[in-house]
Design an enzyme around this catalytic site. Structure first.
Site, PDB file in Angstrom:
ATOM      1  N   LEU A  35      35.008  42.990  48.681  1.00 26.90           N
ATOM      2  CA  LEU A  35      36.240  43.531  49.264  1.00 26.90           C
ATOM      3  C   LEU A  35      37.083  42.450  49.950  1.00 26.90           C
ATOM      4  O   LEU A  35      37.428  42.546  51.129  1.00 26.90           O
ATOM      5  CB  LEU A  35      35.934  44.672  50.239  1.00 26.90           C
ATOM      6  CG  LEU A  35      35.313  45.932  49.643  1.00 26.90           C
ATOM      7  CD1 LEU A  35      35.120  46.992  50.718  1.00 26.90           C
ATOM      8  CD2 LEU A  35      36.155  46.476  48.498  1.00 26.90           C
ATOM      9  N   ALA A  80      33.736  39.634  38.944  1.00 28.59           N
ATOM     10  CA  ALA A  80      34.008  39.068  40.268  1.00 28.59           C
ATOM     11  C   ALA A  80      34.576  37.662  40.144  1.00 28.59           C
ATOM     12  O   ALA A  80      33.971  36.792  39.509  1.00 28.59           O
ATOM     13  CB  ALA A  80      32.731  39.045  41.104  1.00 28.59           C
ATOM     14  N   GLU A  82      37.732  34.845  42.178  1.00 30.27           N
ATOM     15  CA  GLU A  82      39.016  34.528  42.795  1.00 30.27           C
ATOM     16  C   GLU A  82      39.920  34.113  41.649  1.00 30.27           C
ATOM     17  O   GLU A  82      39.555  33.282  40.819  1.00 30.27           O
ATOM     18  CB  GLU A  82      38.857  33.382  43.800  1.00 30.27           C
ATOM     19  CG  GLU A  82      37.982  33.714  44.996  1.00 30.27           C
ATOM     20  CD  GLU A  82      38.694  34.598  45.998  1.00 30.27           C
ATOM     21  OE1 GLU A  82      39.926  34.747  45.893  1.00 30.27           O
ATOM     22  OE2 GLU A  82      38.019  35.131  46.889  1.00 30.27           O
ATOM     23  N   THR A 123      38.928  33.928  31.077  1.00 30.43           N
ATOM     24  CA  THR A 123      40.381  33.907  30.968  1.00 30.43           C
ATOM     25  C   THR A 123      40.851  32.873  29.952  1.00 30.43           C
ATOM     26  O   THR A 123      40.161  31.867  29.716  1.00 30.43           O
ATOM     27  CB  THR A 123      41.003  33.573  32.344  1.00 30.43           C
ATOM     28  OG1 THR A 123      42.402  33.313  32.201  1.00 30.43           O
ATOM     29  CG2 THR A 123      40.370  32.331  32.951  1.00 30.43           C
ATOM     30  N   ASP A 124      42.035  33.089  29.403  1.00 28.49           N
ATOM     31  CA  ASP A 124      42.608  32.100  28.489  1.00 28.49           C
ATOM     32  C   ASP A 124      42.983  30.807  29.202  1.00 28.49           C
ATOM     33  O   ASP A 124      43.169  29.766  28.573  1.00 28.49           O
ATOM     34  CB  ASP A 124      43.824  32.677  27.754  1.00 28.49           C
ATOM     35  CG  ASP A 124      44.938  33.145  28.677  1.00 28.49           C
ATOM     36  OD1 ASP A 124      44.778  33.087  29.921  1.00 28.49           O
ATOM     37  OD2 ASP A 124      45.982  33.598  28.155  1.00 28.49           O
ATOM     38  N   GLU A 125      43.076  30.848  30.534  1.00 28.60           N
ATOM     39  CA  GLU A 125      43.512  29.658  31.269  1.00 28.60           C
ATOM     40  C   GLU A 125      42.506  28.514  31.199  1.00 28.60           C
ATOM     41  O   GLU A 125      42.848  27.367  31.500  1.00 28.60           O
ATOM     42  CB  GLU A 125      43.820  30.023  32.722  1.00 28.60           C
ATOM     43  CG  GLU A 125      45.011  30.972  32.844  1.00 28.60           C
ATOM     44  CD  GLU A 125      45.563  31.061  34.252  1.00 28.60           C
ATOM     45  OE1 GLU A 125      45.590  30.031  34.954  1.00 28.60           O
ATOM     46  OE2 GLU A 125      45.963  32.176  34.648  1.00 28.60           O
ATOM     47  N   TYR A 147      41.709  26.963  39.841  1.00 27.31           N
ATOM     48  CA  TYR A 147      41.232  28.274  39.397  1.00 27.31           C
ATOM     49  C   TYR A 147      40.674  28.194  37.990  1.00 27.31           C
ATOM     50  O   TYR A 147      39.536  28.606  37.714  1.00 27.31           O
ATOM     51  CB  TYR A 147      42.357  29.310  39.447  1.00 27.31           C
ATOM     52  CG  TYR A 147      42.114  30.490  38.532  1.00 27.31           C
ATOM     53  CD1 TYR A 147      41.030  31.339  38.732  1.00 27.31           C
ATOM     54  CD2 TYR A 147      42.958  30.751  37.448  1.00 27.31           C
ATOM     55  CE1 TYR A 147      40.778  32.404  37.880  1.00 27.31           C
ATOM     56  CE2 TYR A 147      42.721  31.814  36.595  1.00 27.31           C
ATOM     57  CZ  TYR A 147      41.630  32.638  36.804  1.00 27.31           C
ATOM     58  OH  TYR A 147      41.384  33.697  35.957  1.00 27.31           O
ATOM     59  N   ALA A 149      39.727  25.625  36.302  1.00 25.40           N
ATOM     60  CA  ALA A 149      38.560  24.742  36.239  1.00 25.40           C
ATOM     61  C   ALA A 149      37.304  25.466  36.716  1.00 25.40           C
ATOM     62  O   ALA A 149      36.209  25.292  36.150  1.00 25.40           O
ATOM     63  CB  ALA A 149      38.804  23.493  37.082  1.00 25.40           C
ATOM     64  N   LYS A 151      36.727  28.674  36.525  1.00 25.26           N
ATOM     65  CA  LYS A 151      36.334  29.639  35.491  1.00 25.26           C
ATOM     66  C   LYS A 151      35.714  28.922  34.292  1.00 25.26           C
ATOM     67  O   LYS A 151      34.762  29.425  33.686  1.00 25.26           O
ATOM     68  CB  LYS A 151      37.553  30.456  35.048  1.00 25.26           C
ATOM     69  CG  LYS A 151      38.053  31.440  36.085  1.00 25.26           C
ATOM     70  CD  LYS A 151      37.051  32.537  36.405  1.00 25.26           C
ATOM     71  CE  LYS A 151      36.885  33.534  35.284  1.00 25.26           C
ATOM     72  NZ  LYS A 151      35.954  34.638  35.657  1.00 25.26           N
ATOM     73  N   ASN A 177      46.584  39.983  31.885  1.00 22.09           N
ATOM     74  CA  ASN A 177      46.530  41.442  31.979  1.00 22.09           C
ATOM     75  C   ASN A 177      47.646  41.977  32.867  1.00 22.09           C
ATOM     76  O   ASN A 177      48.068  41.307  33.812  1.00 22.09           O
ATOM     77  CB  ASN A 177      45.195  41.884  32.579  1.00 22.09           C
ATOM     78  CG  ASN A 177      44.048  41.851  31.589  1.00 22.09           C
ATOM     79  OD1 ASN A 177      43.353  42.840  31.394  1.00 22.09           O
ATOM     80  ND2 ASN A 177      43.818  40.695  30.974  1.00 22.09           N
ATOM     81  N   ASN A 246      58.458  34.038  31.266  1.00 22.32           N
ATOM     82  CA  ASN A 246      58.525  34.708  32.568  1.00 22.32           C
ATOM     83  C   ASN A 246      59.922  35.250  32.864  1.00 22.32           C
ATOM     84  O   ASN A 246      60.075  36.291  33.505  1.00 22.32           O
ATOM     85  CB  ASN A 246      58.084  33.749  33.671  1.00 22.32           C
ATOM     86  CG  ASN A 246      56.598  33.448  33.611  1.00 22.32           C
ATOM     87  OD1 ASN A 246      55.833  34.160  32.965  1.00 22.32           O
ATOM     88  ND2 ASN A 246      56.178  32.385  34.281  1.00 22.32           N
ATOM     89  N   HIS A 273      51.628  23.517  36.461  1.00 23.14           N
ATOM     90  CA  HIS A 273      51.973  24.818  35.877  1.00 23.14           C
ATOM     91  C   HIS A 273      51.909  24.759  34.352  1.00 23.14           C
ATOM     92  O   HIS A 273      52.708  24.060  33.714  1.00 23.14           O
ATOM     93  CB  HIS A 273      53.372  25.221  36.337  1.00 23.14           C
ATOM     94  CG  HIS A 273      53.670  26.678  36.134  1.00 23.14           C
ATOM     95  ND1 HIS A 273      54.871  27.245  36.478  1.00 23.14           N
ATOM     96  CD2 HIS A 273      52.916  27.692  35.617  1.00 23.14           C
ATOM     97  CE1 HIS A 273      54.856  28.527  36.190  1.00 23.14           C
ATOM     98  NE2 HIS A 273      53.677  28.811  35.662  1.00 23.14           N
TER      99      HIS A 273
END
Length: 324
Positions: A35, A80, A82, A123-125, A147, A149, A151, A177, A246, A273
């Site tokens: 949470l 789970a 970040e 993720t695709d990132e 982030y 890296a 993942k 998503n 975007n 970015h």
């Protein structure tokens, strides 16, 4: 079947739990979530009294708790994480702790308890940016943010546990998503909320960064299919086939809400970015017969009006963050 779902109070996790309880009413779900600001009990209020659903507040980095909860489970699905890139730039350590260490603890507990199936939601990132074409499951991982890296590190651990210990793992990597219950820091809910209030929509750089979008319900159906029928040790890309800049997203939201494009405000680009993401989802389509069911334009309209109809949910989760 009894499943441990981690991060189930987050955006994708909460949608997945709701989907699973509806599709498989005999399944038992344990939802482990710490949470944080982005994980909210309000997102699963409608299933909180389901006798087959149990919520446990806790951290996936808590070895003893994880070992206790995983006992007698027949599957683990790790949602789970970040996930917000901007926050990872400000403080990468939190992302390494949850996304890397937390995943390793889940893997080790799954190994010790001989869990029949472990699914890592990625993720695709992790692939980085691509100018032309689309990433396949064999593409190199070249993450460009802390982030991404973290993942990618988690994905490598998942693969290593399969190769070293023969843990029956699967990895899914989805494109961006969108849909209900997404914390209003991500671009689509953020822009929707800003437009509602006639506030400026902060658009990074020139606004031409491209993402492939998938409605969260479609990602849930894909994860469900991969978990039950995917091949052990494999990776499956889950793409929506909706590449969009975007700036296009901002204009679409403003048009639907009858707000002027003058609300778009170009702001300084964030470091590292990525310019464009694109996934090749042929593997999941050819092997498992999966296709996204939701048309992008209709899905984003439903999303816009979900936030309009659930403004109290948005206020609750935003107030929760301001109090932390």
């Amino acid at each position: 079947m009894k499943l441990l779902i981690t991060g189930g109070c987050g955006f994708i996790g909460s949608n997945f739990i709701r989907y699973i309880l509806k599709k498989y009413p005999h399944y038992k779900i344990i939802n482990l979530d710490s949470l944080t600001y982005a994980g909210n009990l309000e997102s699963l209020e409608d299933v909180s009294k389901n006798p087959n659903y149990t919520f446990i507040k806790g951290d996936i980095s808590d070895c003893n708790l994880v070992m206790e909860l995983i006992d007698s489970c027949e599957g683990v699905l790790n949602f789970a994480a970040e996930t917000h890139v901007d926050r990872s730039i400000t403080d990468p350590s939190i992302f390494v702790r949850t996304n890397v260490l937390g995943t390793q603890i889940l893997l080790e507990a799954s190994r010790r308890k001989n869990i029949p199936r472990f699914l890592q939601v990625s993720t695709d990132e992790v692939y980085g940016s691509i100018e032309k074409g689309a990433f396949t499951e064999e593409s190199l991982l070249l993450p460009n943010s802390p982030y991404a890296a973290s993942k990618a590190g988690a994905d490598h651990l998942v693969r290593a546990y399969h190769k070293t210990y023969r843990l029956p793992v699967i990895i899914t990597r989805s494109s961006n998503n969108f849909g209900p219950y997404q914390y209003p820091e991500k671009i689509i809910p953020l822009f929707i909320m800003k437009a509602f209030s006639d506030e400026k929509l902060p658009l990074y750089g020139d606004g031409l960064n491209v993402r492939d979008w998938i409605y969260v319900e479609d990602n849930c159906t894909a994860i469900d299919l991969v978990f039950h029928k995917g091949r052990e040790g494999e990776i499956y890309n889950i793409g929506g086939g909706n590449e969009m800049g975007n700036i296009e997203i901002a204009r679409m939201i403003l048009k639907e809400l009858k707000r002027p494009e003058s609300l778009i405000s170009y702001v300084k680009d964030r470091p590292g970015h990525d310019r464009r993401y694109a996934l090749n989802p042929n593997k999941i389509k050819e092997e498992l017969g999966w296709e996204p069911a939701n048309d992008f334009e209709n899905a984003i309209k439903r999303t816009i009006y979900w936030y309009k109809d659930n403004i109290n949910w948005c206020k609750k989760v935003l107030n929760k963050y301001s109090e932390q």
